[in-house]
Design a protein around this motif. Structure first.
Motif, PDB file in Angstrom:
ATOM      1  N   GLN A  95      45.257  41.219  50.782  1.00  0.00           N
ATOM      2  CA  GLN A  95      45.122  41.133  49.334  1.00  0.00           C
ATOM      3  C   GLN A  95      44.488  39.806  48.927  1.00  0.00           C
ATOM      4  O   GLN A  95      43.623  39.755  48.037  1.00  0.00           O
ATOM      5  CB  GLN A  95      46.501  41.284  48.673  1.00  0.00           C
ATOM      6  CG  GLN A  95      46.497  41.152  47.151  1.00  0.00           C
ATOM      7  CD  GLN A  95      45.704  42.256  46.473  1.00  0.00           C
ATOM      8  OE1 GLN A  95      45.498  43.332  47.050  1.00  0.00           O
ATOM      9  NE2 GLN A  95      45.243  41.996  45.256  1.00  0.00           N
ATOM     10  N   LEU A  96      44.897  38.720  49.588  1.00  0.00           N
ATOM     11  CA  LEU A  96      44.312  37.409  49.305  1.00  0.00           C
ATOM     12  C   LEU A  96      42.818  37.409  49.592  1.00  0.00           C
ATOM     13  O   LEU A  96      42.024  36.885  48.795  1.00  0.00           O
ATOM     14  CB  LEU A  96      45.012  36.338  50.141  1.00  0.00           C
ATOM     15  CG  LEU A  96      44.414  34.923  50.062  1.00  0.00           C
ATOM     16  CD1 LEU A  96      44.487  34.389  48.638  1.00  0.00           C
ATOM     17  CD2 LEU A  96      45.125  33.984  51.033  1.00  0.00           C
ATOM     18  N   MET A  97      42.403  37.995  50.706  1.00  0.00           N
ATOM     19  CA  MET A  97      40.986  38.032  51.050  1.00  0.00           C
ATOM     20  C   MET A  97      40.191  38.837  50.027  1.00  0.00           C
ATOM     21  O   MET A  97      39.072  38.467  49.658  1.00  0.00           O
ATOM     22  CB  MET A  97      40.795  38.615  52.452  1.00  0.00           C
ATOM     23  CG  MET A  97      41.419  37.784  53.564  1.00  0.00           C
ATOM     24  SD  MET A  97      40.850  36.065  53.568  1.00  0.00           S
ATOM     25  CE  MET A  97      39.110  36.290  53.920  1.00  0.00           C
ATOM     26  N   ARG A  98      40.773  39.936  49.554  1.00  0.00           N
ATOM     27  CA  ARG A  98      40.084  40.729  48.524  1.00  0.00           C
ATOM     28  C   ARG A  98      39.942  39.931  47.233  1.00  0.00           C
ATOM     29  O   ARG A  98      38.895  39.966  46.573  1.00  0.00           O
ATOM     30  CB  ARG A  98      40.834  42.038  48.276  1.00  0.00           C
ATOM     31  CG  ARG A  98      40.688  43.071  49.394  1.00  0.00           C
ATOM     32  CD  ARG A  98      41.187  44.430  48.948  1.00  0.00           C
ATOM     33  NE  ARG A  98      42.624  44.422  48.710  1.00  0.00           N
ATOM     34  CZ  ARG A  98      43.530  44.732  49.645  1.00  0.00           C
ATOM     35  NH1 ARG A  98      43.133  45.056  50.870  1.00  0.00           N
ATOM     36  NH2 ARG A  98      44.820  44.722  49.357  1.00  0.00           N
ATOM     37  N   GLU A  99      41.003  39.193  46.868  1.00  0.00           N
ATOM     38  CA  GLU A  99      40.954  38.384  45.651  1.00  0.00           C
ATOM     39  C   GLU A  99      39.921  37.268  45.778  1.00  0.00           C
ATOM     40  O   GLU A  99      39.180  36.980  44.831  1.00  0.00           O
ATOM     41  CB  GLU A  99      42.332  37.788  45.358  1.00  0.00           C
ATOM     42  CG  GLU A  99      43.393  38.804  44.974  1.00  0.00           C
ATOM     43  CD  GLU A  99      43.094  39.472  43.641  1.00  0.00           C
ATOM     44  OE1 GLU A  99      42.388  38.860  42.817  1.00  0.00           O
ATOM     45  OE2 GLU A  99      43.556  40.607  43.429  1.00  0.00           O
ATOM     46  N   LEU A 100      39.864  36.629  46.937  1.00  0.00           N
ATOM     47  CA  LEU A 100      38.877  35.570  47.157  1.00  0.00           C
ATOM     48  C   LEU A 100      37.461  36.125  47.105  1.00  0.00           C
ATOM     49  O   LEU A 100      36.547  35.472  46.582  1.00  0.00           O
ATOM     50  CB  LEU A 100      39.129  34.882  48.503  1.00  0.00           C
ATOM     51  CG  LEU A 100      40.389  34.010  48.590  1.00  0.00           C
ATOM     52  CD1 LEU A 100      40.581  33.510  50.015  1.00  0.00           C
ATOM     53  CD2 LEU A 100      40.306  32.834  47.626  1.00  0.00           C
ATOM     54  N   ASP A 101      37.276  37.313  47.638  1.00  0.00           N
ATOM     55  CA  ASP A 101      35.950  37.939  47.603  1.00  0.00           C
ATOM     56  C   ASP A 101      35.538  38.238  46.165  1.00  0.00           C
ATOM     57  O   ASP A 101      34.390  37.996  45.772  1.00  0.00           O
ATOM     58  CB  ASP A 101      35.959  39.219  48.434  1.00  0.00           C
ATOM     59  CG  ASP A 101      34.575  39.841  48.538  1.00  0.00           C
ATOM     60  OD1 ASP A 101      33.659  39.168  49.034  1.00  0.00           O
ATOM     61  OD2 ASP A 101      34.411  40.995  48.101  1.00  0.00           O
ATOM     62  N   ARG A 102      36.477  38.745  45.365  1.00  0.00           N
ATOM     63  CA  ARG A 102      36.173  39.018  43.956  1.00  0.00           C
ATOM     64  C   ARG A 102      35.886  37.720  43.203  1.00  0.00           C
ATOM     65  O   ARG A 102      34.989  37.662  42.357  1.00  0.00           O
ATOM     66  CB  ARG A 102      37.330  39.774  43.300  1.00  0.00           C
ATOM     67  CG  ARG A 102      37.370  41.260  43.645  1.00  0.00           C
ATOM     68  CD  ARG A 102      38.262  42.020  42.684  1.00  0.00           C
ATOM     69  NE  ARG A 102      39.666  41.711  42.885  1.00  0.00           N
ATOM     70  CZ  ARG A 102      40.470  42.400  43.697  1.00  0.00           C
ATOM     71  NH1 ARG A 102      39.991  43.427  44.381  1.00  0.00           N
ATOM     72  NH2 ARG A 102      41.743  42.077  43.817  1.00  0.00           N
ATOM     73  N   HIS A 125      34.651  34.947  44.489  1.00  0.00           N
ATOM     74  CA  HIS A 125      33.329  34.468  44.908  1.00  0.00           C
ATOM     75  C   HIS A 125      32.227  35.230  44.184  1.00  0.00           C
ATOM     76  O   HIS A 125      31.239  34.640  43.724  1.00  0.00           O
ATOM     77  CB  HIS A 125      33.177  34.624  46.420  1.00  0.00           C
ATOM     78  CG  HIS A 125      31.852  34.163  46.937  1.00  0.00           C
ATOM     79  ND1 HIS A 125      30.798  35.032  47.149  1.00  0.00           N
ATOM     80  CD2 HIS A 125      31.397  32.924  47.254  1.00  0.00           C
ATOM     81  CE1 HIS A 125      29.759  34.347  47.589  1.00  0.00           C
ATOM     82  NE2 HIS A 125      30.086  33.072  47.664  1.00  0.00           N
ATOM     83  N   THR A 126      32.391  36.537  44.062  1.00  0.00           N
ATOM     84  CA  THR A 126      31.405  37.347  43.348  1.00  0.00           C
ATOM     85  C   THR A 126      31.291  36.907  41.896  1.00  0.00           C
ATOM     86  O   THR A 126      30.190  36.800  41.345  1.00  0.00           O
ATOM     87  CB  THR A 126      31.788  38.837  43.419  1.00  0.00           C
ATOM     88  OG1 THR A 126      31.842  39.240  44.794  1.00  0.00           O
ATOM     89  CG2 THR A 126      30.774  39.696  42.683  1.00  0.00           C
ATOM     90  N   LEU A 127      32.423  36.628  41.279  1.00  0.00           N
ATOM     91  CA  LEU A 127      32.435  36.189  39.883  1.00  0.00           C
ATOM     92  C   LEU A 127      31.763  34.829  39.722  1.00  0.00           C
ATOM     93  O   LEU A 127      30.922  34.628  38.837  1.00  0.00           O
ATOM     94  CB  LEU A 127      33.880  36.122  39.380  1.00  0.00           C
ATOM     95  CG  LEU A 127      34.099  35.560  37.972  1.00  0.00           C
ATOM     96  CD1 LEU A 127      33.512  36.505  36.930  1.00  0.00           C
ATOM     97  CD2 LEU A 127      35.581  35.340  37.704  1.00  0.00           C
ATOM     98  N   LEU A 128      32.103  33.886  40.596  1.00  0.00           N
ATOM     99  CA  LEU A 128      31.602  32.521  40.451  1.00  0.00           C
ATOM    100  C   LEU A 128      30.123  32.389  40.795  1.00  0.00           C
ATOM    101  O   LEU A 128      29.464  31.447  40.346  1.00  0.00           O
ATOM    102  CB  LEU A 128      32.422  31.567  41.328  1.00  0.00           C
ATOM    103  CG  LEU A 128      33.888  31.383  40.933  1.00  0.00           C
ATOM    104  CD1 LEU A 128      34.593  30.461  41.917  1.00  0.00           C
ATOM    105  CD2 LEU A 128      34.010  30.832  39.516  1.00  0.00           C
ATOM    106  N   THR A 129      29.588  33.298  41.597  1.00  0.00           N
ATOM    107  CA  THR A 129      28.175  33.217  41.972  1.00  0.00           C
ATOM    108  C   THR A 129      27.288  34.118  41.123  1.00  0.00           C
ATOM    109  O   THR A 129      26.088  34.214  41.382  1.00  0.00           O
ATOM    110  CB  THR A 129      27.990  33.575  43.459  1.00  0.00           C
ATOM    111  OG1 THR A 129      28.575  34.860  43.724  1.00  0.00           O
ATOM    112  CG2 THR A 129      28.632  32.535  44.354  1.00  0.00           C
ATOM    113  N   ASP A 130      27.852  34.751  40.116  1.00  0.00           N
ATOM    114  CA  ASP A 130      27.070  35.582  39.200  1.00  0.00           C
ATOM    115  C   ASP A 130      26.541  34.697  38.077  1.00  0.00           C
ATOM    116  O   ASP A 130      27.270  34.330  37.153  1.00  0.00           O
ATOM    117  CB  ASP A 130      27.939  36.703  38.630  1.00  0.00           C
ATOM    118  CG  ASP A 130      27.143  37.677  37.760  1.00  0.00           C
ATOM    119  OD1 ASP A 130      25.985  37.361  37.412  1.00  0.00           O
ATOM    120  OD2 ASP A 130      27.680  38.746  37.428  1.00  0.00           O
TER     121      ASP A 130
END
Length: 229
Positions: A25-32, A34-39
């Motif tokens: 769950q932590l890895m999924r949250e970090l991935d989301r 990262h997607t948000l911050l690099t948009d």
């Protein structure tokens, strides 16, 4: 599956399934995240820098690494700039120093927009002073707007090394000069000058071929000099 398998094969104490689920769950949250911050459409970074040489250099380093990892910067705020009233006596020399470093900020972060915030007569503490600072930066504009979305400095890894891309629109391409000293690279093109703090991955790598792709200057960096010897 990994937990029960390890427990059966190796007879070792391992975390239960809840721990593995929490990690996933932590890895999924970090991935989301990262997607948000690099948009760049919805997220950007704003650098605040005082017109002092060491502070500018540290801000350059931060900007370089933000670009390296895909985080967009849309505005630079030059903070604590002495106002026009501080022109004589003790402040005269400081104003001259700030003017020089203000030019360095322009060179280091172009083409990003740069806003100047004066040194106020008191500390920026409390809502009233924060409003004054906000007005100095944004005026009537929307602070949530994105102030720059064009091409920006970025580093790309290639099979043979790295490429550094620099936006230099309307540059005089016939007068390119590169000066590289340690971690700093100075690019001069006619009356344009860019001072860049290179990321650690480029330390020890000499800038090689320089070409233009559209309005971008593309510099290649090969293997480190020690590896080439």
């Amino acid at each position: 599956m990994a937990g029960p398998l390890l427990r059966t094969v190796a007879d070792l104490p391992v975390p239960d399934r809840q721990v593995f689920d929490a990690i996933e769950q932590l890895m999924r949250e970090l991935d989301r995240m990262h997607t948000l911050l690099t948009d760049a459409e919805i997220t950007s970074v704003r650098l605040v820098v005082n017109p002092e040489r060491m502070v500018v250099k540290e801000a350059q380093r931060t900007y370089t690494y933000l670009n390296l990892y895909g985080y967009s910067t849309d505005l630079v705020i030059s903070n604590r700039v002495l106002p026009q009233q501080a022109t004589g006596g003790y402040f005269a020399a400081w104003r001259d120093i700030q003017e020089r470093h203000g030019q360095l900020i322009e060179e280091a972060f172009a083409p990003l927009p740069i806003r100047r915030v004066p040194m106020f007569e008191q500390e920026v503490v409390g809502l009233a002073m924060l409003r004054r600072m906000a007005e100095a930066i944004y005026g009537e504009e929307d602070p949530a707007a994105v102030y720059y979305q064009g091409s920006r400095q970025r580093v790309e890894q290639t099979e043979d090394g790295y490429r550094l891309r620099l936006p230099l629109p309307l540059a005089d391409r016939s007068s390119l000069q590169l000066t590289q000293v340690g971690e700093e690279l100075v690019v001069r093109l006619g009356n344009q000058k860019r001072s860049i703090i290179l990321p650690r991955a480029l330390w020890g790598r000499a800038a090689g071929k320089a070409t233009f792709e559209g309005s971008e200057l593309v510099l290649t960096f090969g293997r480190p000099s020690s590896a080439a010897d």
